[in-house]
Design a protein around this motif. Structure first.
Motif, PDB file in Angstrom:
ATOM      1  N   ARG A 132       9.019 -10.180  -9.777  1.00 47.61           N
ATOM      2  CA  ARG A 132       8.031 -10.043  -8.702  1.00 47.61           C
ATOM      3  C   ARG A 132       8.561 -10.446  -7.338  1.00 47.61           C
ATOM      4  N   ARG A 133       9.757 -10.995  -7.282  1.00 48.66           N
ATOM      5  CA  ARG A 133      10.306 -11.398  -5.981  1.00 48.66           C
ATOM      6  C   ARG A 133      10.896 -10.189  -5.280  1.00 48.66           C
ATOM      7  N   GLY A 134      10.806 -10.223  -4.005  1.00 50.76           N
ATOM      8  CA  GLY A 134      11.405  -9.193  -3.177  1.00 50.76           C
ATOM      9  C   GLY A 134      11.652  -9.778  -1.806  1.00 50.76           C
ATOM     10  N   THR A 135      11.950  -8.938  -0.863  1.00 50.78           N
ATOM     11  CA  THR A 135      12.224  -9.416   0.490  1.00 50.78           C
ATOM     12  C   THR A 135      10.968  -9.536   1.338  1.00 50.78           C
ATOM     13  N   GLY A 136       9.885  -8.899   0.904  1.00 50.53           N
ATOM     14  CA  GLY A 136       8.687  -8.883   1.739  1.00 50.53           C
ATOM     15  C   GLY A 136       8.793  -7.870   2.859  1.00 50.53           C
ATOM     16  N   LEU A 137       9.674  -6.889   2.701  1.00 54.55           N
ATOM     17  CA  LEU A 137       9.847  -5.868   3.726  1.00 54.55           C
ATOM     18  C   LEU A 137       9.320  -4.494   3.316  1.00 54.55           C
ATOM     19  N   GLY A 138       9.103  -4.271   2.038  1.00 51.36           N
ATOM     20  CA  GLY A 138       8.747  -2.935   1.550  1.00 51.36           C
ATOM     21  C   GLY A 138       7.517  -2.338   2.214  1.00 51.36           C
ATOM     22  N   LEU A 139       6.418  -3.070   2.256  1.00 56.46           N
ATOM     23  CA  LEU A 139       5.198  -2.520   2.847  1.00 56.46           C
ATOM     24  C   LEU A 139       5.286  -2.446   4.366  1.00 56.46           C
ATOM     25  N   ALA A 140       6.026  -3.367   4.990  1.00 57.83           N
ATOM     26  CA  ALA A 140       6.212  -3.294   6.446  1.00 57.83           C
ATOM     27  C   ALA A 140       6.980  -2.024   6.801  1.00 57.83           C
ATOM     28  N   ILE A 141       8.027  -1.749   6.056  1.00 58.36           N
ATOM     29  CA  ILE A 141       8.812  -0.527   6.290  1.00 58.36           C
ATOM     30  C   ILE A 141       7.977   0.705   5.971  1.00 58.36           C
ATOM     31  N   THR A 142       7.228   0.652   4.885  1.00 58.40           N
ATOM     32  CA  THR A 142       6.397   1.785   4.484  1.00 58.40           C
ATOM     33  C   THR A 142       5.384   2.128   5.577  1.00 58.40           C
ATOM     34  N   ARG A 143       4.737   1.115   6.135  1.00 61.06           N
ATOM     35  CA  ARG A 143       3.762   1.374   7.202  1.00 61.06           C
ATOM     36  C   ARG A 143       4.452   1.944   8.440  1.00 61.06           C
TER      37      ARG A 143
END
Length: 178
Positions: A132-143
């Motif tokens: 479940r860990r990630g960078t926390g960038l996926g949804l920011a980039i997606t938007r």
């Protein structure tokens, strides 16, 4: 110009192994009657891969559905709950709502906007919980990608009830020959 149905089926086949690995079902509900979209297929592919990847990551059991529909001018406000989700969609015109719906853990309403911030994570798990860990960038980039395409991303969710992410894509009338 792209045919959204063929495009979604192609992208869904790319992530099929992730779904099968977790025993999740995938349903694609994209009508062939949708208008062709004039968009950047590379950006749209990344949006869909990110949304599907998150759905797989946060859905321990159940199903993921990708669906799309044409939303006529003026009907967008009825499909988005909060004013915070509407500003970029207020320009009018017709939209295609491309949705990734999961039966996963859901997202608390207080976190709906926060999850789109850079380096933001909700219930990311411990450092040892690499699934479940990630960078926390996926949804920011997606938007950002959705906004580059002239649209946006919205979310509807509550804890324990899954999530629906909607990528809003503007429908540009393509010229006809003749």
């Amino acid at each position: 110009p792209i045919s959204l149905r063929a495009f979604v089926i192609d992208v869904a086949s790319e992530v099929e192994s992730l779904l099968l690995g977790k025993g999740l079902a995938l349903t694609v509900q994209v009508p062939a009657t949708l208008p062709r979209l004039r968009t950047d297929p590379t950006h749209l592919r990344q949006i869909l891969v990110n949304l599907l990847g998150n759905a797989v990551k946060f859905t321990p059991t159940g199903r993921i559905t990708v669906r799309a529909s044409l939303v006529a001018d003026g009907a967008v406000s009825a499909m988005t709950r909060t004013m915070a989700q509407r500003p970029l969609l207020a320009a009018g015109g017709d939209w295609v709502a491309l949705q990734v719906v999961d039966t996963g853990i859901g997202i608390a309403e207080k976190d709906h906007e926060r999850i789109f911030g850079e380096f933001e994570q909700v219930e990311a798990g411990s450092r040892g919980d690499s699934e479940r860990r990630g960078t926390g960038l996926g949804l920011a980039i997606t938007r950002r990608l959705a906004r580059l395409l002239g649209g946006d991303i919205t979310v509807e969710s509550s804890l324990g009830a899954g999530a629906t992410f909607t990528c809003w894509l503007p429908v540009e009338q393509l010229p006809t020959n003749g």
